[in-house]
Design a protein around this motif. Structure first.
Motif, short mmCIF file in Angstrom:
data_model
loop_
_atom_site.label_atom_id
_atom_site.label_comp_id
_atom_site.label_asym_id
_atom_site.label_seq_id
_atom_site.Cartn_x
_atom_site.Cartn_y
_atom_site.Cartn_z
N ILE B 49 0.82 -1.21 0.00
CA ILE B 49 0.00 0.00 0.00
C ILE B 49 0.85 1.25 0.00
CG2 ILE B 49 -1.65 1.35 1.32
CD1 ILE B 49 -2.91 -1.13 2.27
N THR B 50 1.82 1.32 0.92
CA THR B 50 2.59 2.54 1.06
C THR B 50 3.44 2.73 -0.19
OG1 THR B 50 3.92 1.16 2.48
CG2 THR B 50 2.70 2.91 3.53
N GLY B 51 3.17 3.80 -0.90
CA GLY B 51 3.91 4.09 -2.13
C GLY B 51 3.38 3.34 -3.32
N GLY B 52 2.42 2.42 -3.11
CA GLY B 52 1.90 1.65 -4.23
C GLY B 52 0.74 2.33 -4.92
N ASP B 53 0.20 1.67 -5.90
CA ASP B 53 -0.91 2.18 -6.69
C ASP B 53 -2.22 1.78 -6.02
OD1 ASP B 53 -2.86 2.67 -8.50
OD2 ASP B 53 -1.86 1.70 -10.19
N MET B 54 -3.02 2.78 -5.60
CA MET B 54 -4.23 2.43 -4.84
C MET B 54 -5.27 1.73 -5.72
SD MET B 54 -6.45 5.86 -4.41
CE MET B 54 -6.87 6.89 -5.81
N ARG B 255 1.05 3.45 10.66
CA ARG B 255 -0.36 3.49 10.28
C ARG B 255 -0.66 2.32 9.35
NH1 ARG B 255 -3.60 8.25 10.91
NH2 ARG B 255 -2.55 9.46 12.52
N TYR B 257 -2.87 1.06 7.08
CA TYR B 257 -4.03 1.48 6.28
C TYR B 257 -4.91 0.30 5.89
CZ TYR B 257 -1.46 5.81 6.03
OH TYR B 257 -0.79 6.95 6.36
#
Lengths: 299, 293
Positions: B49-54, B255, B257
């Motif tokens: 998630i962190t830095g990835g494509d949502m 965090r 997410y």
């Protein structure tokens, strides 16, 4: 014989009382927990209550102080911006979608629930989702960068001048489908004969909607306005979940102001005064509306 | 097709139709997007998630975030997950919905079939109570719950939700019963049937549709409530919405997410399920909220 009649009288009399006895608990609850509490809060707003209620009367001092507080004035300005945009955009989207859906659309049964489901969610869920979506480092902006649009910028939620508009986006997402349903019901209630007659007279589609359909939707406009207006004033959860009132105090609304002054800043008198102002704003719209609705029904 | 379009009062050309579909589908995507993002990202490991494509689907599907959100995630100060708060919400919502619906049915019955002088005014008072900003009752309510000894308890929250739910449930039943023929009730009265007998035998059997609407409406409102939960629940009776907000805002550590999203969907699931199963009625309920008779 005379004994029997009195008995029958007693029985009918008792029957007359039962409805009132059954209604009494609800009525008492409303009178105490709503109207009694309004009076109590109204009284507290004229006392020097701090952390705990106090009964030292100070007149309208709290109101004077309230309106001299920058935080309250920020909250009021935010409410005006938020409510105006929220109501206007929800109405435009709701009416637009309803008119489009009313064109004998295939798949209406699929589209309608998709438009409406956000209304079933808690504002806390909505806020959690949109907070992330609008976060420049995680959501839309980051995704656009990854997709190659490196100049794309969308950081409203971090910008004190723009953050209030992110509240509008999330709130419109949540409620506009519901407004659509209200207008759609209104449209379906319009007599098709009127429309056909107008078409025979050669009215264009645009003129048809502008001159005939939209004026006929007056009751739906009124209901939508009243509901959206009172939702705007009550908005609390969404602010807490989406921005927490920030950045700084940029998205503080009267509802969050009231809560923080009453329960965390130990200024209960000020908090009570702000609650009274909120109530009076709602009452100014609701009382005439309810009066006309209930009065009309009597006839 | 041609038959159907002749039926339509307003005719639209086929190019216009394409545009209409385009706009309708775009809006459908707008409404679905947040749900899609929450769902897909709740099934990703945090590193993705962190830095990835949502928008992308998970590369390594995992339900770890769901398990964590349910039973081990940090909510406020304790690592309990959301489970205890989910249970709190159930314990709160079931009695509150049941009591407010029954009272609403009785009130609606009285206000339409046992009319008396001033009943419209009374109903007006109840109706206005639906729309007050609840900030006006927070301070005295906190005091009263304290005096009654039910502050910070589920019973306290049930009381609060019943009291502020009666207005709407009465509104629904009153509007529904208003169109029920009063002559039938009169006839039963002449036959000697009493207040409760008429309610039980005549009114209740026809109340199914409005009961569904009222239950859905009350369930949605009470389950989704945040203000009362945050103000009066304390730690032990904290409902799901407040716990979710605490989960998302727990400041300790990284965090997570994916856990936040799993938790958000959990908080949304009961009302979404109700909506999916009985959505048609939900719409009807929302419409009735507009005070139409």
């Amino acid at each position: 014989m005379p004994i029997r009649t009195t008995r029958a009288d007693l029985r009918t009399r008792l029957q007359d009382f039962i409805p009132k006895i059954v209604l009494a608990p609800s009525l008492a609850a409303i009178l105490i927990f709503v109207y009694g509490f309004i009076v109590f809060t109204g009284y507290l707003s004229m006392t020097d209550s701090k952390m705990l209620p106090s009964f030292d009367f100070v007149g309208l001092d709290n109101y004077v102080r309230l309106f001299s507080l920058p935080a309250w004035n920020t909250a009021l300005i935010n409410l005006v911006i938020f409510a105006a945009l929220y109501i206007a955009i929800c109405t435009v989207i709701g009416l637009g979608l309803a008119i489009l859906l009313d064109q004998k659309i295939r798949g209406e049964g699929v589209l309608r629930p998709i438009y409406l489901y956000p209304m079933a969610l808690s504002f806390i869920v909505t806020g959690t989702a949109w907070k992330w979506f609008l976060d420049p480092g995680l959501g839309l902006e980051n995704t656009m960068h990854l997709w190659g649009w490196t100049d794309f910028q969308f950081n409203w939620i971090k910008d004190r001048h723009m953050a209030i508009y992110t509240l509008v986006i999330a709130a419109v997402w949540q409620t506009s489908g519901f407004v659509m349903a209200m207008f759609l019901a209104g449209l379906r209630g319009i007599d098709n004969e009127i429309l056909k007659a107008a078409q025979i007279d050669g009215a264009s589609n645009f003129a048809l909607y502008r001159r005939i359909v939209i004026p006929l939707l007056r009751p739906a406009f009124l209901s939508a306005f009243v509901i959206l207006f009172h939702m705007a004033i009550k908005s609390y959860d969404l602010v807490i979940a989406l921005t927490g009132g920030g950045p700084g105090r940029a998205t503080e609304l009267p509802a969050t102001f009231m809560y923080s002054y009453t329960f965390t800043r130990n200024s209960m008198g000020i908090g009570a005064a702000s609650a009274v102002i909120m109530l009076m704003t709602v009452a100014a719209i609701m009382i005439p509306y309810l009066y006309s609705e209930l009065g009309a029904k009597k006839e | 097709m041609s038959v159907a379009s002749q039926d339509t009062a307003v005719k639209t050309g086929s190019i216009a139709k394409v545009f209409i579909y385009l706009i309708l589908v775009l809006f459908a995507l707008f409404y679905l997007l947040p749900l899609y993002v929450m769902l897909t990202n709740s099934l990703k490991p945090l590193s993705e998630i962190t830095g990835g494509d949502m928008m992308s689907l998970p590369k390594a599907w995992t339900i770890e975030a769901w398990l964590s959100a349910w039973s081990t995630a940090q909510v406020g100060v304790s690592p309990t997950g959301l489970r205890p708060y989910f249970i709190n919400s159930i314990l709160m919502v079931v009695p509150a919905v049941a009591i407010s619906t029954v009272l609403g049915a009785l009130n609606g019955y009285i206000l339409t079939k046992w009319r008396f002088r001033g009943d419209t005014l009374l109903f007006g008072l109840m109706l206005f109570a639906c729309f007050i900003p609840f900030q006006i009752v927070l301070i005295p309510m906190a005091r009263i719950l304290g005096i009654l000894g039910i502050a910070g308890s589920t019973q306290g929250l049930v009381l609060v939700h019943v009291v502020y739910g009666i207005g709407f449930s009465t509104l629904y039943f009153r509007n529904y019963y208003a169109s029920f023929p009063t002559e039938l009730v009169r006839a039963a009265m002449i036959d000697g049937a009493g207040f409760f007998r008429i309610f039980w035998r005549i009114m209740l059997p026809v109340s199914g549709p409005i009961a569904v609407v009222t239950i859905i409406w009350q369930f949605t409102n009470i389950w989704n409530d945040f203000l009362f939960g945050a103000s009066f629940a304390g730690l032990s009776a904290m409902p799901m919405t407040v716990a979710l907000n605490n989960l998302v805002n727990s400041s300790t550590g990284v965090r997570e997410y994916n856990v936040h999203f799993a938790g958000a969907i959990m908080a949304a699931l009961p009302t979404l399920l109700v909506y999916i199963v009985a959505g048609r009625f939900f719409v009807r309920g929302l419409m009735a909220g507009s005070v139409k008779g």
